[in-house]
Write a protein that holds these residues in place. Structure first.
Motif, PDB file in Angstrom:
ATOM      1  N   LEU A 251       8.643  22.126 -21.718  1.00 28.57           N
ATOM      2  CA  LEU A 251      10.072  21.968 -21.416  1.00 28.57           C
ATOM      3  C   LEU A 251      10.251  20.624 -20.726  1.00 28.57           C
ATOM      4  N   ASN A 252      11.079  19.761 -21.297  1.00 20.49           N
ATOM      5  CA  ASN A 252      11.323  18.428 -20.754  1.00 20.49           C
ATOM      6  C   ASN A 252      12.784  18.315 -20.313  1.00 20.49           C
ATOM      7  N   LEU A 253      12.983  17.788 -19.125  1.00 22.15           N
ATOM      8  CA  LEU A 253      14.326  17.594 -18.579  1.00 22.15           C
ATOM      9  C   LEU A 253      14.387  16.234 -17.900  1.00 22.15           C
ATOM     10  N   SER A 254      15.386  15.456 -18.252  1.00 23.19           N
ATOM     11  CA  SER A 254      15.590  14.155 -17.612  1.00 23.19           C
ATOM     12  C   SER A 254      17.081  13.949 -17.388  1.00 23.19           C
ATOM     13  N   ALA A 255      17.408  13.110 -16.401  1.00 24.48           N
ATOM     14  CA  ALA A 255      18.822  12.858 -16.065  1.00 24.48           C
ATOM     15  C   ALA A 255      19.009  11.361 -15.845  1.00 24.48           C
ATOM     16  N   ASP A 256      20.169  10.858 -16.255  1.00 20.56           N
ATOM     17  CA  ASP A 256      20.547   9.453 -16.064  1.00 20.56           C
ATOM     18  C   ASP A 256      21.895   9.415 -15.334  1.00 20.56           C
ATOM     19  N   SER A 257      21.861   8.798 -14.181  1.00 17.66           N
ATOM     20  CA  SER A 257      23.106   8.693 -13.406  1.00 17.66           C
ATOM     21  C   SER A 257      23.551   7.234 -13.400  1.00 17.66           C
ATOM     22  N   PRO A 258      24.772   6.904 -13.826  1.00 20.11           N
ATOM     23  CA  PRO A 258      25.249   5.520 -13.861  1.00 20.11           C
ATOM     24  C   PRO A 258      25.290   4.914 -12.462  1.00 20.11           C
ATOM     25  N   LYS A 259      24.898   3.637 -12.365  1.00 15.97           N
ATOM     26  CA  LYS A 259      24.832   2.964 -11.069  1.00 15.97           C
ATOM     27  C   LYS A 259      26.227   2.714 -10.507  1.00 15.97           C
ATOM     28  N   SER A 260      27.133   2.245 -11.377  1.00 13.88           N
ATOM     29  CA  SER A 260      28.521   2.048 -10.948  1.00 13.88           C
ATOM     30  C   SER A 260      29.374   3.004 -11.786  1.00 13.88           C
ATOM     31  N   ARG A 261      29.839   4.043 -11.154  1.00 15.34           N
ATOM     32  CA  ARG A 261      30.528   5.095 -11.884  1.00 15.34           C
ATOM     33  C   ARG A 261      31.970   4.658 -12.225  1.00 15.34           C
ATOM     34  N   ALA A 262      32.299   4.701 -13.488  1.00 17.35           N
ATOM     35  CA  ALA A 262      33.685   4.493 -13.926  1.00 17.35           C
ATOM     36  C   ALA A 262      34.354   5.854 -14.099  1.00 17.35           C
ATOM     37  N   SER A 263      35.601   5.805 -14.376  1.00  9.73           N
ATOM     38  CA  SER A 263      36.332   7.075 -14.471  1.00  9.73           C
ATOM     39  C   SER A 263      35.918   7.918 -15.666  1.00  9.73           C
ATOM     40  N   ASP A 264      35.428   7.255 -16.720  1.00  9.72           N
ATOM     41  CA  ASP A 264      35.054   8.005 -17.903  1.00  9.72           C
ATOM     42  C   ASP A 264      33.555   8.205 -18.031  1.00  9.72           C
ATOM     43  N   GLN A 265      32.756   7.905 -17.010  1.00  9.48           N
ATOM     44  CA  GLN A 265      31.306   8.046 -17.059  1.00  9.48           C
ATOM     45  C   GLN A 265      30.861   9.296 -16.300  1.00  9.48           C
ATOM     46  N   VAL A 266      29.836   9.902 -16.854  1.00 14.23           N
ATOM     47  CA  VAL A 266      29.279  11.117 -16.231  1.00 14.23           C
ATOM     48  C   VAL A 266      27.759  10.955 -16.151  1.00 14.23           C
ATOM     49  N   THR A 267      27.108  11.861 -15.509  1.00 16.60           N
ATOM     50  CA  THR A 267      25.639  11.869 -15.437  1.00 16.60           C
ATOM     51  C   THR A 267      25.077  12.384 -16.759  1.00 16.60           C
ATOM     52  N   GLY A 268      24.233  11.590 -17.361  1.00 13.31           N
ATOM     53  CA  GLY A 268      23.630  12.005 -18.624  1.00 13.31           C
ATOM     54  C   GLY A 268      22.342  12.802 -18.409  1.00 13.31           C
ATOM     55  N   TYR A 269      21.974  13.584 -19.388  1.00 14.51           N
ATOM     56  CA  TYR A 269      20.751  14.376 -19.288  1.00 14.51           C
ATOM     57  C   TYR A 269      20.172  14.573 -20.678  1.00 14.51           C
ATOM     58  N   THR A 270      18.879  14.910 -20.667  1.00 12.96           N
ATOM     59  CA  THR A 270      18.192  15.275 -21.907  1.00 12.96           C
ATOM     60  C   THR A 270      17.373  16.536 -21.641  1.00 12.96           C
ATOM     61  N   LEU A 271      17.549  17.538 -22.453  1.00 10.45           N
ATOM     62  CA  LEU A 271      16.834  18.816 -22.305  1.00 10.45           C
ATOM     63  C   LEU A 271      16.132  19.095 -23.626  1.00 10.45           C
ATOM     64  N   GLY A 272      14.784  19.259 -23.563  1.00  9.67           N
ATOM     65  CA  GLY A 272      14.030  19.480 -24.800  1.00  9.67           C
ATOM     66  C   GLY A 272      12.967  20.549 -24.642  1.00  9.67           C
ATOM     67  N   LEU A 273      12.655  21.212 -25.736  1.00  5.67           N
ATOM     68  CA  LEU A 273      11.626  22.250 -25.783  1.00  5.67           C
ATOM     69  C   LEU A 273      10.757  21.979 -27.011  1.00  5.67           C
ATOM     70  N   SER A 274       9.417  21.846 -26.806  1.00  4.42           N
ATOM     71  CA  SER A 274       8.522  21.495 -27.917  1.00  4.42           C
ATOM     72  C   SER A 274       7.276  22.380 -27.883  1.00  4.42           C
ATOM     73  N   GLU A 275       6.618  22.448 -29.035  1.00  2.00           N
ATOM     74  CA  GLU A 275       5.408  23.274 -29.171  1.00  2.00           C
ATOM     75  C   GLU A 275       4.446  22.573 -30.132  1.00  2.00           C
ATOM     76  N   ASP A 276       3.130  22.650 -29.803  1.00  4.81           N
ATOM     77  CA  ASP A 276       2.093  22.059 -30.648  1.00  4.81           C
ATOM     78  C   ASP A 276       1.771  23.044 -31.773  1.00  4.81           C
ATOM     79  N   LEU A 277       2.157  22.711 -32.990  1.00  7.96           N
ATOM     80  CA  LEU A 277       1.948  23.614 -34.118  1.00  7.96           C
ATOM     81  C   LEU A 277       0.534  23.568 -34.665  1.00  7.96           C
TER      82      LEU A 277
END
Length: 440
Positions: A90-116
């Motif tokens: 399970l992989n989780l990462s987040a990106d928070s903008p350095k200078s927040r504008a009105s239309d910007q939000v905190t980005g994230y990535t959520l992933g689930l992987s398996e070795d087949l």
């Protein structure tokens, strides 16, 4: 709730090594014995241990076998581990903008992987681990069979050394008056030192032999106590007849023909070959590209949400698992050749031991008859010497020849027992009609 499914640590102190104080304090579960004959044999140490009871006690309490049983536990744990699949990631990462504008939000990535790729090799991996477990189990069974043979051999050696010790004790008692007679004659001037040397040296030689026999007796007894799990100072009472099977040529050939289906070390080599064969198949499958599949959900800082997947493939350009495949092929060939060699060696050893046993049986009968004749001569000579009808050098020569014949007869009996035990161990658990020799 998650922690309840986790393994926990508990200490296991080493403790102190100490054997049992007596045979009565040891327990033998006949149902766990490795051969049907031992499973049916009544274990009763109250009247001393015979050869079979000694073997049963060795299997149940041998320290070396306890270590081997622990190895079986390790092999079972490895077989259990081989069937487990790798945990998903399970992989989780987040990106928070350095200078927040009105239309910007905190980005994230959520992933689930398996070795087949682990699924592809799981069957062969499990089969290899199961064969390894069977191999360790059969190796343990073969070690138990050899422990039985070792216990019977030590039983016979202790009994033989005890009989040898008693012969020398009796000889020392008989020679002590003769040595006093020779010393008195030497002191009175009736004999010279050259004439008296034979009489003086005879007692000294017997005393040296007695000391050597006593030392060997004590060492062999200590080895047997260690095998049985007894303390060094624990009492050990051995009785009963010698174990002497006498297989016919037809029985030997029948036992040899069924040997690959019965003898644990050969079955263990077969299981080891099957394990390496499965490892070779696993290595061949592992040369194909390893595949990792995953799914993810992401949101960038612009509040755009995406769903996607990841696919990772190892490119088989340089390695292609060729090294593991070569090792697996060579190891499988080695086990195949080892099995063939073991089977061929067993056949050769069986024929040699069977021929040796026939020679030893005839030799034992000849030496035993010769010893009985000289024993009768020694008894007659002793009476004649006490009545002053026989000179001491002649009496001493007769005693010396009788003692040598007794020692040779005893050695022949012990060698016959040793070779017989070796043959039966070699041929596995085949049951042969056996003759119980006298316990003397």
């Amino acid at each position: 709730m998650l922690l309840t499914g986790c393994a926990t640590y508990s200490p296991l102190p080493l403790g102190h090594a100490s054997g049992a104080d007596s045979v009565a304090s040891l327990h033998v579960d006949a149902s766990t014995m490795p051969t049907p004959r031992l499973q049916r044999y009544p274990f009763d140490p109250t009247n001393g241990l015979d050869a079979t009871e000694t073997a049963m006690l060795a299997v149940a309490n041998s320290p070396q076998l306890k270590v081997r049983r622990d190895r079986l536990g390790i092999a079972k744990a490895q077989a259990f581990a081989a069937g487990l699949l790798p945990d998903p990631q399970l992989n989780l990462s987040a990106d928070s903008p350095k200078s927040r504008a009105s239309d910007q939000v905190t980005g994230y990535t959520l992933g689930l992987s398996e070795d087949l790729s682990a699924l592809l090799t799981r069957h062969d991996r499990k089969q290899s681990a199961a064969s390894k477990t069977r191999q360790v189990n059969l190796d343990l069974l073969w070690a138990e069979w050899q422990t039985i043979a070792k216990a019977r051999l030590l039983f016979d050696q202790v009994r033989g050394l005890r009989a040898r010790h008693q012969l020398l004790v009796n000889e020392k008692k008989a020679l002590t008056p003769l040595a006093r007679h020779v010393q008195a004659a030497l002191k009175n001037g009736d004999l010279s030192y050259a004439e008296a040397s034979a009489g003086l040296n005879a007692l000294s030689d017997v005393e040296q032999q007695l000391a050597s026999a006593t030392t060997q007796w004590h060492k062999t007894t200590a080895d047997l106590k260690l095998l049985l799990g007894l303390a060094p100072d624990a009492p050990l009472d051995l009785n009963g007849a010698y174990y002497l099977p006498h297989p016919t040529q037809v029985e030997l050939e029948s036992a040899l023909a069924s040997l690959p289906r019965r003898r644990p070390d050969l079955l263990a080599l077969q299981a080891g070959y099957q394990a390496k064969d499965a490892q070779l198949r696993e290595a061949i499958l592992a040369q194909f590209p390893a595949i990792t599949l995953g799914f993810n959900r992401a949101r960038d800082t612009g509040n755009v949400v995406t769903n996607g997947f990841t696919l990772g493939i190892t490119l088989p350009l340089f390695n292609r698992n060729r090294g593991q495949i070569a090792v697996a092929k060579a190891t499988r060939q080695q086990l195949k050749d080892a099995y063939t060699t073991r089977l061929l060696t067993t056949c050769s050893d069986m024929q040699r031991l069977a021929s040796d046993l026939r020679v030893l049986a005839r030799q034992r009968q000849t030496l035993a008859a010769h010893a009985r004749q000289l024993d009768a001569s020694r008894a007659s000579a002793e009476q004649a010497w006490k009545q002053h009808l026989l000179d001491w050098p002649t009496y001493l020569a007769i005693r010396s020849q009788a003692l040598a014949a007794d020692m040779q007869s005893l050695a022949a009996r012990n060698e016959l027992a040793r070779q017989t035990i070796a043959l039966q161990t070699l041929l596995g658990s085949a049951r042969f009609p056996h003759v119980q020799a006298s316990s003397s």
